[in-house]
Scaffold this active site. Structure first.
Site, mmCIF file in Angstrom:
data_model
loop_
_atom_site.group_PDB
_atom_site.id
_atom_site.type_symbol
_atom_site.label_atom_id
_atom_site.label_comp_id
_atom_site.label_asym_id
_atom_site.label_seq_id
_atom_site.Cartn_x
_atom_site.Cartn_y
_atom_site.Cartn_z
ATOM 1 N N PHE A 172 -7.752 4.963 5.456
ATOM 2 C CA PHE A 172 -7.339 3.892 5.996
ATOM 3 C C PHE A 172 -8.513 2.827 6.462
ATOM 4 C CE2 PHE A 172 -3.377 6.738 5.997
ATOM 5 C CZ PHE A 172 -2.067 5.885 5.325
ATOM 6 N N THR A 232 1.335 -1.401 -0.304
ATOM 7 C CA THR A 232 -0.094 0.344 0.159
ATOM 8 C C THR A 232 0.664 1.329 0.061
ATOM 9 O OG1 THR A 232 0.351 -0.132 2.220
ATOM 10 C CG2 THR A 232 -2.267 -0.985 0.964
ATOM 11 N N CYS A 270 -7.336 1.133 10.393
ATOM 12 C CA CYS A 270 -5.548 0.382 9.918
ATOM 13 C C CYS A 270 -4.712 1.471 11.536
ATOM 14 C CB CYS A 270 -4.789 0.883 8.721
ATOM 15 S SG CYS A 270 -3.688 0.509 8.609
#
Length: 220
Positions: free
Chosen positions: A162, A35, A169
């Site tokens: 996120f 990512t 996250c």
């Protein structure tokens, strides 16, 4: 691994199975490396297309660090770089949707969801919704984040690169530090632009350039 050890010991406590451990290791690799690298690729693409923002970011990096190596304290002072990274995450979030499953009957606004329903949040559509972001929602405009995320959009829950809530996250701050550090080093040492052969073709589910990102670098 400690949780897996509990599973092996069979002491009555809930532990992770071997399959769970394998899946978590896959997640660490995917979320921790892929990512952030994709974020940097899109950042270089967009800064290659928008040289004025590349120049602004470079000026800021030189102002903060000068001839010194970027450090943790300095990274927190990079306002323009942060605005750019937020805007890249808005236009090209790491994944095109976020999935959650209800484990019990849940009331979601006017909808009543029974247990076992899988809910998909289309991140890309939310991030480009003109009602939330304005008429320039499809355009690269980091200036929208000049006063932070809360002032950039009409809804607190419309910027979710996120995720959000209790399962947001856990590595989001680390990912931003990584991206700021890498981008700062690139800006300090290189000018760059997109090669004429670049073909714009974002692909899913992890949104990345389908045909790569040929970039021309010039050492400063």
């Amino acid at each position: 691994m400690e949780s897996k050890f509990k599973d092996i010991q069979g002491d009555g406590k809930v532990g992770m199975s071997t399959g769970d451990v394998i899946e978590e290791c896959k997640l660490f690799y995917l979320a921790g490396q892929e990512t952030t690298s994709v974020l940097l690729v899109w950042t270089m693409i967009l800064l290659g297309q928008n040289q004025n923002w590349q120049d602004r970011a470079r000026q800021e990096v030189f102002h903060v660090f000068g001839s010194n190596k970027p450090d943790f304290d300095g990274l927190s002072h990079l306002k323009v770089v942060t605005m750019i990274l937020y805007e890249v995450l808005r236009l090209y979030p790491p994944v095109d949707f976020i999935s959650r499953t209800t484990h019990k009957k849940t009331q979601l606004g006017k909808f009543s969801l029974p247990a076992g329903v899988q809910v998909h949040l289309p991140t890309v559509l939310i991030h480009r919704d003109k009602e939330l972001w304005g008429d320039d929602a499809n355009e690269f405009n980091p200036e929208r984040f000049s006063e932070g995320v809360s002032k950039a959009t009409k809804s607190q829950l419309s910027f979710i690169p996120f995720g959000g809530g209790p399962r947001i996250c856990i590595g989001q701050n680390f990912a931003m530090i990584e991206a700021k550090l890498a981008l700062s080093l690139i800006l300090l040492h290189f000018d760059f632009e997109l090669a004429p052969s670049y073909a714009h073709a974002p692909s899913a589910p992890m949104i990345r350039p389908q045909y790569g990102a040929p970039i021309i670098l010039q050492k400063r």
